[in-house]
Design an enzyme around this catalytic site. Structure first.
Site, PDB file in Angstrom:
ATOM      1  N   HIS A 175       0.858  -1.189   0.000  1.00  0.00           N
ATOM      2  CA  HIS A 175       0.000   0.000   0.000  1.00  0.00           C
ATOM      3  C   HIS A 175       0.898   1.244   0.000  1.00  0.00           C
ATOM      4  CE1 HIS A 175      -3.304  -2.678   1.840  1.00  0.00           C
ATOM      5  NE2 HIS A 175      -3.518  -2.516   0.544  1.00  0.00           N
ATOM      6  N   GLU A 178       1.895   3.701   3.086  1.00  0.00           N
ATOM      7  CA  GLU A 178       2.441   3.128   4.331  1.00  0.00           C
ATOM      8  C   GLU A 178       3.973   3.171   4.293  1.00  0.00           C
ATOM      9  OE1 GLU A 178       0.430  -0.683   4.588  1.00  0.00           O
ATOM     10  OE2 GLU A 178      -1.534   0.278   4.469  1.00  0.00           O
ATOM     11  N   ARG A 233      -3.167   4.887  -1.991  1.00  0.00           N
ATOM     12  CA  ARG A 233      -3.044   3.527  -1.451  1.00  0.00           C
ATOM     13  C   ARG A 233      -2.822   2.475  -2.540  1.00  0.00           C
ATOM     14  NH1 ARG A 233      -5.595   0.069   2.814  1.00  0.00           N
ATOM     15  NH2 ARG A 233      -6.466  -1.768   1.817  1.00  0.00           N
ATOM     16  N   HIS A 303       2.957  -3.889   6.793  1.00  0.00           N
ATOM     17  CA  HIS A 303       1.991  -2.806   6.571  1.00  0.00           C
ATOM     18  C   HIS A 303       2.112  -1.802   7.720  1.00  0.00           C
ATOM     19  CE1 HIS A 303      -0.757  -4.940   3.589  1.00  0.00           C
ATOM     20  NE2 HIS A 303       0.026  -5.930   3.985  1.00  0.00           N
ATOM     21  N   GLU A 377       1.587  -5.106  11.201  1.00  0.00           N
ATOM     22  CA  GLU A 377       1.077  -3.738  11.088  1.00  0.00           C
ATOM     23  C   GLU A 377       1.984  -2.929  12.006  1.00  0.00           C
ATOM     24  OE1 GLU A 377      -1.305  -2.379   9.301  1.00  0.00           O
ATOM     25  OE2 GLU A 377      -2.422  -4.080   8.517  1.00  0.00           O
TER      26      GLU A 377
END
Length: 416
Positions: A175, A178, A233, A303, A377
């Site tokens: 993405h 990020e 994104r 991510h 994440e």
């Protein structure tokens, strides 16, 4: 830098000014029940809300933390609607453009040079991949696995000496917005090569394993996030019969792709594409992994944001056969992350820990036969969101490195 400069000049010639986010706000709302969750979904129909967490309105549920971006124009009416419905909310970011500019809070040593303490644009990353190969010719090789829709190369760095060993595949930047994710992949390569022969664990890992690292998965989107729209994104492919650009590459894998969880609206930020593996980037990665399936024992994707360590499944609440094993690795992994700066992570299967997703790389790799697949994440939990300042790059990378090394040691010991 030259390519980005050319892009900027083309954009200027075409009259495309970079998107500015002056006085745009990011709200955090916690719906207390289903009724309040539905109010947010209704507000999303009449306002242009950019969902940051979860990544789409239909995922919003009671007792979930919901973060979204809203324009200055719509923020007042939205705020009064939240007040009228007695909903709990806070404003995480009051002026998004200001936060975007504040991201770059680390001084450059030498102007234009690649730095592990700063966010690097695509040109710098390409030059860096070359430099790593030249610096460590016996250990690092660069493999072009394909190219993007805008004809940028997709480079995997292989770290290791022997083709026949167990391997781990890692990717960053699926993405575009990020940015901390590609920063980690660069840090990983740097630390792995730098500490070989000095750090006992890293030396043992590199003597016995290979790492395939894709520093930027979504290259076109990443370039766009630098030159035109920091909040972009998706990738940059054109969609037939639509003026909306891009596919969410992490919804484009051939795993439960037809599910109702996938959005078939090309204008959606989580549009899964016209077909599974319709995107050149997805196809390049899946082809590479399939052709190295015998050796790849783990898949890790990075991510941001929310500080989680996730594993399958996302497309179903059914637990995978080796759930206990994955759960144990993730638990220890999160414990290890916290040892450096006491950063707290949570862990669990995607569907129940964040929200259900279809067509993700994590589930695809697992169902292909790679039985240890994880998604990090990275930082943070909502102070800076996607705009983590550069001063936090190194701490984030250092703590994540500990967890990745633990996972790699586990793979070395417990997989055949």
């Amino acid at each position: 830098m030259r390519f980005i400069l050319i892009l900027s000049l083309i954009a200027t010639a075409l009259g495309i000014a970079p998107v500015r986010f002056s006085r745009e706000k990011v709200f955090r709302v916690k719906p207390q029940d289903e009724k309040q969750a539905n109010i947010i979904k209704d507000l999303a129909k009449i306002n242009e809300l950019d969902f940051w967490y979860p990544d789409a309105a239909h995922h919003v549920a009671a007792n979930m933390t919901v973060d979204f971006r809203v324009s200055e124009k719509e923020s007042r009416s939205l705020q009064s609607a939240l007040d009228q419905n007695k909903m709990h909310y806070e404003i995480l970011i009051h002026d998004l453009q200001e936060e975007i500019e504040k991201q770059f809070d680390v001084e450059e040593d030498i102007s234009g040079r690649h730095s592990y303490a700063k966010y690097n644009n695509w040109d710098k990353i390409v030059a860096w991949t070359e430099k790593m190969v030249n610096k460590h010719p016996g250990m690092v090789s660069r493999i072009k696995i394909g190219s993007t829709v805008e004809d940028n190369p997709l480079y995997v760095l292989k770290i290791g000496k022997d083709e026949r060993r167990k391997a781990i595949f890692m990717d960053c930047g699926i993405h575009a917005r990020e940015w901390i994710s590609p920063a980690f992949c660069q840090w990983f390569v740097y630390q792995a090569t730098k500490s070989y022969g000095k750090n006992k664990i890293m030396t043992k890992l590199l003597d016995r394993m290979n790492f395939y690292v894709l520093p930027v998965f979504n290259v076109d989107g990443y370039i766009w996030s630098w030159t035109q729209n920091r909040m972009w994104r998706k990738n940059r492919s054109k969609n037939p019969n639509s003026s909306c650009i891009g596919t969410d590459l992490n919804r484009n894998f051939d795993v439960s792709w037809n599910s109702s969880l996938n959005d078939n609206n090309p204008c959606s930020d989580i549009y899964g594409g016209s077909a599974p593996e319709s995107e050149k980037e997805t196809k390049a990665v899946t082809n590479f992994i399939r052709s190295h399936l015998k050796s790849i024992k783990a898949y890790i994707t990075f991510h941001s944001y929310s500080q989680m360590l996730l594993f399958p499944y996302g497309y179903t609440t059914k637990l995978p056969p080796n759930h206990e094993d994955l759960d144990k690795v993730a638990k220890i992994g999160t414990d290890v992350v916290s040892t450096r700066y006491e950063t707290s992570y949570i862990y669990g299967p995607v569907a129940s820990t964040i929200y259900p997703t279809a067509g993700s790389s994590l589930d695809w790799a697992y169902d292909l036969g790679i039985k240890h697949t994880f998604a990090f994440e990275l930082r943070d939990k909502g102070k800076f969101c996607f705009l983590l300042p550069e001063s936090l790059i190194k701490p984030t990378c250092k703590e994540t490195m500990l967890a990745v090394k633990f996972i790699a040691k586990y793979i070395l010991k417990h997989t055949s």
